[in-house]
Design a protein around this motif. Structure first.
Motif, PDB file in Angstrom:
ATOM      1  N   LEU A  10       0.836  -1.201   0.000  1.00 36.21           N
ATOM      2  CA  LEU A  10       0.000   0.000   0.000  1.00 36.21           C
ATOM      3  C   LEU A  10       0.871   1.250   0.000  1.00 36.21           C
ATOM      4  CD1 LEU A  10      -2.988   1.090   0.395  1.00 36.21           C
ATOM      5  CD2 LEU A  10      -2.426   1.199   2.834  1.00 36.21           C
ATOM      6  N   ALA A  11       0.596   2.131  -0.934  1.00 35.89           N
ATOM      7  CA  ALA A  11       1.283   3.426  -0.953  1.00 35.89           C
ATOM      8  C   ALA A  11       0.530   4.428  -0.088  1.00 35.89           C
ATOM      9  CB  ALA A  11       1.413   3.934  -2.381  1.00 35.89           C
ATOM     10  N   GLY A  22      -0.785   5.355   5.452  1.00 38.55           N
ATOM     11  CA  GLY A  22       0.434   5.644   4.724  1.00 38.55           C
ATOM     12  C   GLY A  22       1.010   4.359   4.137  1.00 38.55           C
ATOM     13  N   PRO A  23       2.270   4.374   3.755  1.00 39.24           N
ATOM     14  CA  PRO A  23       2.876   3.182   3.167  1.00 39.24           C
ATOM     15  C   PRO A  23       2.848   1.989   4.131  1.00 39.24           C
ATOM     16  CG  PRO A  23       4.241   5.112   2.766  1.00 39.24           C
ATOM     17  CD  PRO A  23       3.187   5.532   3.744  1.00 39.24           C
ATOM     18  N   ILE A  24       2.301   0.889   3.655  1.00 42.60           N
ATOM     19  CA  ILE A  24       2.200  -0.335   4.463  1.00 42.60           C
ATOM     20  C   ILE A  24       2.503  -1.539   3.576  1.00 42.60           C
ATOM     21  CG2 ILE A  24       0.612  -1.889   5.677  1.00 42.60           C
ATOM     22  CD1 ILE A  24      -0.864   0.544   6.729  1.00 42.60           C
ATOM     23  N   ALA A  25       3.451  -2.348   3.995  1.00 42.63           N
ATOM     24  CA  ALA A  25       3.731  -3.633   3.356  1.00 42.63           C
ATOM     25  C   ALA A  25       3.256  -4.716   4.313  1.00 42.63           C
ATOM     26  CB  ALA A  25       5.223  -3.789   3.065  1.00 42.63           C
ATOM     27  N   SER A  61      -0.823  -2.069  -4.574  1.00 43.49           N
ATOM     28  CA  SER A  61      -1.190  -3.332  -5.216  1.00 43.49           C
ATOM     29  C   SER A  61      -1.565  -4.355  -4.153  1.00 43.49           C
ATOM     30  CB  SER A  61      -0.029  -3.860  -6.064  1.00 43.49           C
ATOM     31  OG  SER A  61       1.115  -4.126  -5.252  1.00 43.49           O
ATOM     32  N   LEU A  62      -2.479  -5.243  -4.534  1.00 40.72           N
ATOM     33  CA  LEU A  62      -2.961  -6.286  -3.636  1.00 40.72           C
ATOM     34  C   LEU A  62      -2.991  -7.605  -4.381  1.00 40.72           C
ATOM     35  CD1 LEU A  62      -4.355  -7.151  -0.922  1.00 40.72           C
ATOM     36  CD2 LEU A  62      -6.530  -6.627  -2.047  1.00 40.72           C
TER      37      LEU A  62
END
Length: 204
Positions: A10-11, A22-25, A61-62
């Protein structure tokens, strides 16, 4: 990013002009149970809805499995249909499967009962049975024990723990309760900040 049953890169996520995440991996391994914790308003349910495919308005992206089931904070049952029909109509399960699932969640013999005839705890059990009917590769649970008294919370924790152990499906649980997270999860992920990010990950 680590490979898993589900993987999110996630950006950002906004509600209008307001950044929420916010940004999440984030990734979940096969059979892994992950708890999402953090303060109210940290974006836990928003993140869960993205994972479920219910919210596609995000940057990133997912990669998700074909079979995902979600247990919502409210049971979201069809009040005009009995318990068995609540399972069959929404999942395509047959009557025998519905009865087996009702037994699995402690509602054996209650297939003809309507949601209004069931206690909140029993409605939560029915919602879990409905989710299991999809034979999910990933089970998402959004604060499934909220508003229950301590004795019912313990019953539902024991039931959910047993179901996850038998099914060996990957799962993500949103909870404010540290005890629930430690009881059900292999890994605890905490969100925080504004916009929210992962601030810690640990093994209970």
């Amino acid at each position: 990013m680590a490979r898993g049953v589900i993987a999110l890169d996630l950006a950002s996520k906004h509600f209008g002009d307001r950044p929420v995440l916010g940004p999440i991996a984030f990734a979940v391994a096969p059979g892994e149970a992950v708890a999402l914790t953090g303060p109210s308003g940290a974006g836990k349910t928003t993140l869960l809805r993205i994972l479920a495919g219910l919210d596609r308005d995000f940057e990133g992206s997912l990669s998700a499995p074909a079979r995902i089931a979600m247990v919502f904070q409210e049971p979201t049952l069809l009040p005009w249909r009995d318990a068995a029909a609540n399972i069959m109509l929404t999942t395509g399960a047959d009557a025998a499967t519905a009865e087996r699932l009702l037994g699995e969640v402690g509602l054996a013999g209650r297939g003809a009962a309507y949601p209004g005839q069931l206690s909140l705890g029993q409605q939560r059990r029915l919602a879990l049975a409905r989710a299991l009917a999809a034979e999910p590769e990933l089970l998402l649970l959004d604060e499934p024990f909220v508003s229950l008294d301590p004795a019912l919370v313990e019953e539902m924790l024991t039931l959910t723990e047993a179901v996850l152990r038998r099914r060996r499906a990957a799962s993500v649980l949103v909870t404010h309760s540290r005890a629930e997270a430690e009881r059900l999860a292999d890994r605890i992920v905490t969100l925080g900040g504004s916009p929210a990010r992962i601030v810690s990950e640990e093994r209970p």
